[in-house]
Design a protein around this motif. Structure first.
Motif, short mmCIF file in Angstrom:
data_model
loop_
_atom_site.label_atom_id
_atom_site.label_comp_id
_atom_site.label_asym_id
_atom_site.label_seq_id
_atom_site.Cartn_x
_atom_site.Cartn_y
_atom_site.Cartn_z
N GLY A 11 -15.63 -5.72 -11.99
CA GLY A 11 -14.32 -6.24 -12.36
C GLY A 11 -13.41 -6.42 -11.16
O GLY A 11 -13.82 -6.33 -10.01
N ASP A 12 -12.12 -6.65 -11.47
CA ASP A 12 -11.12 -6.88 -10.43
C ASP A 12 -10.81 -5.59 -9.68
O ASP A 12 -10.47 -4.57 -10.28
CB ASP A 12 -9.85 -7.42 -11.09
N THR A 13 -10.91 -5.64 -8.36
CA THR A 13 -10.72 -4.43 -7.54
C THR A 13 -9.32 -3.86 -7.68
O THR A 13 -9.13 -2.64 -7.78
CB THR A 13 -11.02 -4.73 -6.06
N GLY A 14 -8.31 -4.73 -7.70
CA GLY A 14 -6.93 -4.26 -7.85
C GLY A 14 -6.70 -3.55 -9.18
O GLY A 14 -6.08 -2.49 -9.23
N GLU A 15 -7.21 -4.14 -10.25
CA GLU A 15 -7.08 -3.52 -11.58
C GLU A 15 -7.84 -2.19 -11.61
O GLU A 15 -7.36 -1.20 -12.19
CB GLU A 15 -7.64 -4.45 -12.66
N ASN A 16 -9.01 -2.16 -10.99
CA ASN A 16 -9.80 -0.92 -10.93
C ASN A 16 -9.04 0.18 -10.20
O ASN A 16 -9.07 1.35 -10.61
CB ASN A 16 -11.14 -1.16 -10.23
N LEU A 17 -8.36 -0.20 -9.11
CA LEU A 17 -7.61 0.78 -8.33
C LEU A 17 -6.49 1.39 -9.16
O LEU A 17 -6.30 2.62 -9.15
CB LEU A 17 -7.04 0.12 -7.07
N ILE A 18 -5.76 0.56 -9.89
CA ILE A 18 -4.69 1.06 -10.75
C ILE A 18 -5.26 1.99 -11.82
O ILE A 18 -4.70 3.05 -12.11
CB ILE A 18 -3.94 -0.11 -11.42
N GLY A 19 -6.40 1.59 -12.39
CA GLY A 19 -7.05 2.42 -13.42
C GLY A 19 -7.41 3.79 -12.89
O GLY A 19 -7.21 4.81 -13.58
N MET B 100 4.45 -3.59 -8.58
CA MET B 100 3.33 -3.14 -7.76
C MET B 100 2.36 -4.30 -7.57
O MET B 100 2.16 -5.10 -8.49
CB MET B 100 2.61 -1.96 -8.43
N GLU B 101 1.79 -4.40 -6.39
CA GLU B 101 0.94 -5.52 -6.04
C GLU B 101 -0.40 -5.04 -5.48
O GLU B 101 -0.64 -5.09 -4.27
CB GLU B 101 1.66 -6.42 -5.04
N PRO B 102 -1.28 -4.55 -6.37
CA PRO B 102 -2.56 -4.02 -5.90
C PRO B 102 -3.42 -5.07 -5.20
O PRO B 102 -4.25 -4.73 -4.36
CB PRO B 102 -3.23 -3.51 -7.18
N SER B 103 -3.21 -6.36 -5.52
CA SER B 103 -3.97 -7.41 -4.85
C SER B 103 -3.68 -7.43 -3.35
O SER B 103 -4.56 -7.71 -2.53
CB SER B 103 -3.65 -8.78 -5.47
N LEU B 104 -2.42 -7.11 -2.98
CA LEU B 104 -2.06 -7.04 -1.56
C LEU B 104 -2.69 -5.82 -0.89
O LEU B 104 -3.01 -5.86 0.30
CB LEU B 104 -0.53 -7.00 -1.40
N VAL B 105 -2.85 -4.75 -1.66
CA VAL B 105 -3.52 -3.55 -1.13
C VAL B 105 -4.99 -3.87 -0.85
O VAL B 105 -5.53 -3.46 0.19
CB VAL B 105 -3.42 -2.38 -2.14
N LYS C 240 0.83 -1.20 0.00
CA LYS C 240 0.00 0.00 0.00
C LYS C 240 0.87 1.25 0.00
O LYS C 240 0.62 2.21 -0.75
CB LYS C 240 -0.91 0.01 1.23
N GLN C 241 1.92 1.26 0.83
CA GLN C 241 2.80 2.43 0.93
C GLN C 241 3.53 2.69 -0.39
O GLN C 241 3.75 3.83 -0.78
CB GLN C 241 3.81 2.24 2.06
N LYS C 242 3.92 1.61 -1.09
CA LYS C 242 4.58 1.78 -2.39
C LYS C 242 3.65 2.43 -3.39
O LYS C 242 4.04 3.35 -4.12
CB LYS C 242 5.05 0.42 -2.93
N LEU C 243 2.41 1.96 -3.42
CA LEU C 243 1.44 2.49 -4.39
C LEU C 243 1.10 3.94 -4.07
O LEU C 243 1.05 4.79 -4.97
CB LEU C 243 0.18 1.62 -4.39
N LYS C 244 0.89 4.25 -2.79
CA LYS C 244 0.62 5.63 -2.39
C LYS C 244 1.80 6.53 -2.69
O LYS C 244 1.65 7.64 -3.20
CB LYS C 244 0.31 5.69 -0.89
#
Length: 204
Positions: free
Chosen positions: A81-89, A193-198, A54-58
Motif C-alpha cells: 500500500g501507500d507508504t505515507g498512509e502506512n507510516l501514519i497507521g 500533516m504531510e506524510p508524502s513529504l516525509v 518530518k519534524q512536525k510528524l516526529k
C-alpha cells in the motif's frame, strides 16, 4: 530512551505551528520561532519543506527519536500500500498515541509517562513501553488503582478534543478498544500533516 531536552511548547514555536491545538501554546500569542532570529523566516527550499514535514510528524508523537522514526519508515515501506498512509497507521498504533487518543491523559507526553510508570494494561497485562504497537481488537485500560490520578482525571474531562471513531472508549471504566488502523483522513490532527513529504525526504 532518547533525551528530549526541549520543552514541548518550544517545539510549537520552532516549527511555527500549534502542533497539538492546545490553548496554552505560546504560538497563540507569538507566531514566530524562539530566539533573536525567530522572526526572520525565509522561504524554505524543497528540502526544508520535507524536513519540516518530518519534524512536525516526529514532534506530534512526543518528539520521537530519529533512529526509531527511521525504523517506522522502513516498516512502512515494507508493507503493501501507500507508504505515507502506512507510516501514519504505524504511528497511531503506538501505545502512548492510543492512550492519548483515548483521552486518558491531556497530552502525548503525559501518555508516555503514564505508560512508562506502569499505569496501563493491554489485554489485561501491564505494558510499560510507550512504543509498544497495539493491534486491532486490543483492549487498553488504565489500571484501577491509577484511575484517580489527577492527570488521568484531567484527560477524561477535557473538552479540547474528541475520541476518533477508530477507537471505542468507556471513560467510566477507563478502558477502550483499538478497532482498526486509521487512514490519514481519519486522524484528527489539529494541523495539516504531510506524510508524502516525509516519504520524499527519506527517498532522497
Amino acid at each position: 530512551m532518547a533525551k528530549r531536552i526541549a520543552a514541548k511548547h518550544k517545539i510549537d514555536r520552532r516549527l511555527g505551528v500549534n502542533l497539538w491545538g492546545r490553548p496554552k501554546s505560546p504560538l497563540n500569542n507569538r507566531e514566530y520561532g524562539p530566539g533573536q532570529h525567530g522572526q526572520r523566516r525565509r522561504k524554505p527550499t524543497d528540502y526544508g519543506v520535507q524536513l519540516m514535514a518530518k519534524q512536525k510528524l516526529k514532534g506530534y508523537y512526543g518528539n520521537i527519536g530519529e533512529k526509531q522514526f527511521r525504523k517506522y519508515y522502513a516498516e512502512a515501506v515494507r508493507r503493501k500500500g501507500d507508504t505515507g498512509e502506512n507510516l501514519i497507521g504505524i504511528l497511531e498504533t503506538r501505545l502512548d498515541a492510543v492512550v492519548y487518543r483515548m483521552k486518558f491523559v491531556p497530552t502525548v507526553f503525559a501518555a508516555r509517562q503514564l505508560v512508562n510508570h506502569g499505569h496501563v494494561k493491554v489485554n489485561g497485562k501491564r505494558v510499560n513501553i510507550p512504543s509498544f504497537l497495539v493491534r486491532e481488537g486490543d483492549v487498553v485500560e488504565v489500571k484501577e488503582k491509577s484511575r484517580e490520578l489527577p492527570v488521568v482525571l484531567e484527560g477524561a474531562q477535557s473538552n479540547e478534543r474528541d475520541v476518533p471513531d477508530y477507537l471505542e472508549v468507556d471513560h467510566s471504566k477507563m478502558t477502550g478498544s483499538f478497532i482498526r488502523i486509521p487512514k490519514l483522513e481519519d486522524v484528527p490532527y489539529p494541523v495539516q500533516m504531510e506524510p508524502s513529504l516525509v516519504v520524499e525526504f527519506y527517498s532522497r
